[in-house]
Write a protein that holds these residues in place. Sequence first.
Motif, PDB file in Angstrom:
ATOM      1  N   CYS A 108       0.957  -1.192  -0.104  1.00  0.00           N
ATOM      2  CA  CYS A 108      -0.065   0.038  -0.138  1.00  0.00           C
ATOM      3  C   CYS A 108       0.981   1.339   0.007  1.00  0.00           C
ATOM      4  O   CYS A 108       0.751   2.287  -0.706  1.00  0.00           O
ATOM      5  N   SER A 109       1.952   1.201   0.827  1.00  0.00           N
ATOM      6  CA  SER A 109       2.684   2.416   0.862  1.00  0.00           C
ATOM      7  C   SER A 109       3.639   2.750  -0.415  1.00  0.00           C
ATOM      8  O   SER A 109       3.677   3.831  -0.975  1.00  0.00           O
ATOM      9  N   LEU A 110       3.901   1.729  -1.103  1.00  0.00           N
ATOM     10  CA  LEU A 110       4.564   1.695  -2.544  1.00  0.00           C
ATOM     11  C   LEU A 110       3.819   2.227  -3.428  1.00  0.00           C
ATOM     12  O   LEU A 110       3.829   3.293  -4.138  1.00  0.00           O
ATOM     13  N   THR A 111       2.387   1.787  -3.423  1.00  0.00           N
ATOM     14  CA  THR A 111       1.315   2.190  -4.305  1.00  0.00           C
ATOM     15  C   THR A 111       1.043   3.786  -4.060  1.00  0.00           C
ATOM     16  O   THR A 111       1.072   4.612  -5.083  1.00  0.00           O
ATOM     17  N   GLN A 112       1.020   4.172  -2.876  1.00  0.00           N
ATOM     18  CA  GLN A 112       0.808   5.590  -2.552  1.00  0.00           C
ATOM     19  C   GLN A 112       1.902   6.628  -2.787  1.00  0.00           C
ATOM     20  O   GLN A 112       1.661   7.473  -3.530  1.00  0.00           O
ATOM     21  N   ALA A 113       3.335   5.982  -2.853  1.00  0.00           N
ATOM     22  CA  ALA A 113       4.365   6.685  -3.159  1.00  0.00           C
ATOM     23  C   ALA A 113       4.425   6.875  -4.574  1.00  0.00           C
ATOM     24  O   ALA A 113       4.903   7.930  -5.338  1.00  0.00           O
ATOM     25  N   ALA A 114       3.854   6.009  -5.388  1.00  0.00           N
ATOM     26  CA  ALA A 114       3.998   6.087  -6.781  1.00  0.00           C
ATOM     27  C   ALA A 114       2.877   6.954  -7.486  1.00  0.00           C
ATOM     28  O   ALA A 114       2.939   7.096  -8.643  1.00  0.00           O
ATOM     29  N   ALA A 115       1.959   7.299  -6.674  1.00  0.00           N
ATOM     30  CA  ALA A 115       0.745   7.843  -7.225  1.00  0.00           C
ATOM     31  C   ALA A 115       1.336   9.386  -7.615  1.00  0.00           C
ATOM     32  O   ALA A 115       1.947   9.873  -7.039  1.00  0.00           O
ATOM     33  N   PRO A 116       0.817   9.906  -8.809  1.00  0.00           N
ATOM     34  CA  PRO A 116       1.250  11.428  -9.146  1.00  0.00           C
ATOM     35  C   PRO A 116       0.775  12.220  -7.975  1.00  0.00           C
ATOM     36  O   PRO A 116      -0.305  12.060  -7.280  1.00  0.00           O
ATOM     37  N   VAL A 117       1.656  13.326  -7.793  1.00  0.00           N
ATOM     38  CA  VAL A 117       1.153  14.508  -7.239  1.00  0.00           C
ATOM     39  C   VAL A 117       0.896  15.636  -7.662  1.00  0.00           C
ATOM     40  O   VAL A 117       1.346  16.101  -8.618  1.00  0.00           O
ATOM     41  N   LYS A 118      -0.484  15.936  -7.535  1.00  0.00           N
ATOM     42  CA  LYS A 118      -1.131  17.346  -8.324  1.00  0.00           C
ATOM     43  C   LYS A 118      -1.101  18.139  -7.445  1.00  0.00           C
ATOM     44  O   LYS A 118      -1.400  18.543  -6.255  1.00  0.00           O
ATOM     45  N   LEU A 119      -0.345  19.458  -8.411  1.00  0.00           N
ATOM     46  CA  LEU A 119      -0.273  20.658  -7.336  1.00  0.00           C
ATOM     47  C   LEU A 119      -0.832  21.742  -8.557  1.00  0.00           C
ATOM     48  O   LEU A 119      -0.459  21.779  -9.823  1.00  0.00           O
ATOM     49  N   GLN A 120      -1.470  22.640  -7.792  1.00  0.00           N
ATOM     50  CA  GLN A 120      -1.935  23.974  -8.354  1.00  0.00           C
ATOM     51  C   GLN A 120      -0.963  24.958  -8.189  1.00  0.00           C
ATOM     52  O   GLN A 120      -0.690  25.208  -7.134  1.00  0.00           O
ATOM     53  N   VAL A 121      -0.505  25.518  -9.138  1.00  0.00           N
ATOM     54  CA  VAL A 121       0.435  26.675  -8.760  1.00  0.00           C
ATOM     55  C   VAL A 121       0.318  27.927  -9.443  1.00  0.00           C
ATOM     56  O   VAL A 121      -0.838  28.092 -10.577  1.00  0.00           O
ATOM     57  N   SER A 122       0.670  28.984  -8.963  1.00  0.00           N
ATOM     58  CA  SER A 122       0.655  30.229  -9.610  1.00  0.00           C
ATOM     59  C   SER A 122       1.828  30.873  -9.874  1.00  0.00           C
ATOM     60  O   SER A 122       2.908  30.785  -9.172  1.00  0.00           O
ATOM     61  N   PRO A 123       1.935  31.636 -10.984  1.00  0.00           N
ATOM     62  CA  PRO A 123       3.356  32.329 -11.344  1.00  0.00           C
ATOM     63  C   PRO A 123       3.632  33.501 -10.012  1.00  0.00           C
ATOM     64  O   PRO A 123       2.719  34.095  -9.704  1.00  0.00           O
ATOM     65  N   GLY A 124       4.967  33.323  -9.757  1.00  0.00           N
ATOM     66  CA  GLY A 124       5.457  34.311  -8.858  1.00  0.00           C
ATOM     67  C   GLY A 124       5.359  33.727  -7.353  1.00  0.00           C
ATOM     68  O   GLY A 124       5.853  34.292  -6.608  1.00  0.00           O
ATOM     69  N   GLN A 125       4.705  32.324  -7.218  1.00  0.00           N
ATOM     70  CA  GLN A 125       4.727  31.856  -6.136  1.00  0.00           C
ATOM     71  C   GLN A 125       5.557  30.612  -6.192  1.00  0.00           C
ATOM     72  O   GLN A 125       5.493  29.441  -6.976  1.00  0.00           O
ATOM     73  N   GLN A 126       6.610  30.226  -5.070  1.00  0.00           N
ATOM     74  CA  GLN A 126       7.494  29.095  -5.128  1.00  0.00           C
ATOM     75  C   GLN A 126       6.729  28.002  -4.548  1.00  0.00           C
ATOM     76  O   GLN A 126       6.295  27.921  -3.606  1.00  0.00           O
TER      77      GLN A 126
END
Length: 255
Positions: free
Chosen positions: A13-31
Amino acid sequence: MNKAFAVVVCLYCSLTQAAAPVKLQVSPGQQQPVTLSRLHLNRIVTPFTAPQIRTIDQADIRIEGSVIYLSSQQEEPFVVYITPHDSEAHALSLLVTPLDVPPKEIQLSLSKQWQQKINHNKEVAKRFEEASDYQQVMTEVLSMLVKGQIPEGYELSNIHKPDIQHCQQDGLVFDYSRGQVVQGHYFKVLVGTAKNATEKPLIFHEKNCQGSHTAAVAMWPKNTLHPGQRRELFILLNTPDQESAPVVRPSLLTY
């Protein structure tokens, strides 16, 4: 449930979770801080058709369509800037922390607010450029820039190395270290300087700054430079249609 089996299931289960894509909503100018694998190839899916990436890290970087493949053996955090191929005005900034973890996939999307702003500016610039004929628009854009004005919908940003237009003329030193990019819809203007490094007056010739997308070249206020004199140089480029940017199929034998 058998205890050993339960441990194996939890590990899976932990390996499966680690392999899942990480979705991030980002804005220009913010690191945006992210963690990536230090020893494996990582995959960054961007919201841009043909992204450009800039970093001081000695990373192995490959771009396939809208996807960036990145690997680095660096141990210290480093910053990655991702921009559309046709604009330097909006850069997505990632603060990458390399860790000894499995390879990661990061899926980036623009915040709704910034997407609306980008689309609005492009539409305003497009209307401005289509209001007059080709030659008249180029003249108006350059005329406004030499006066320190920004055309409607255009956006100002710092110049980056891939955008530098290579000009060559004996006796003149062309400098983009503090250069600017002024981005519209159909046009992009690069602003740098030229200096007379000789002991005699020189006349700058526009033909010495020609490139595949160069539409116009201008020096302000005059093309004549006296010894030691610097002048601003404006290079107007046709912007390739973003919709026609090629999407490349990654080879199955590449990785």
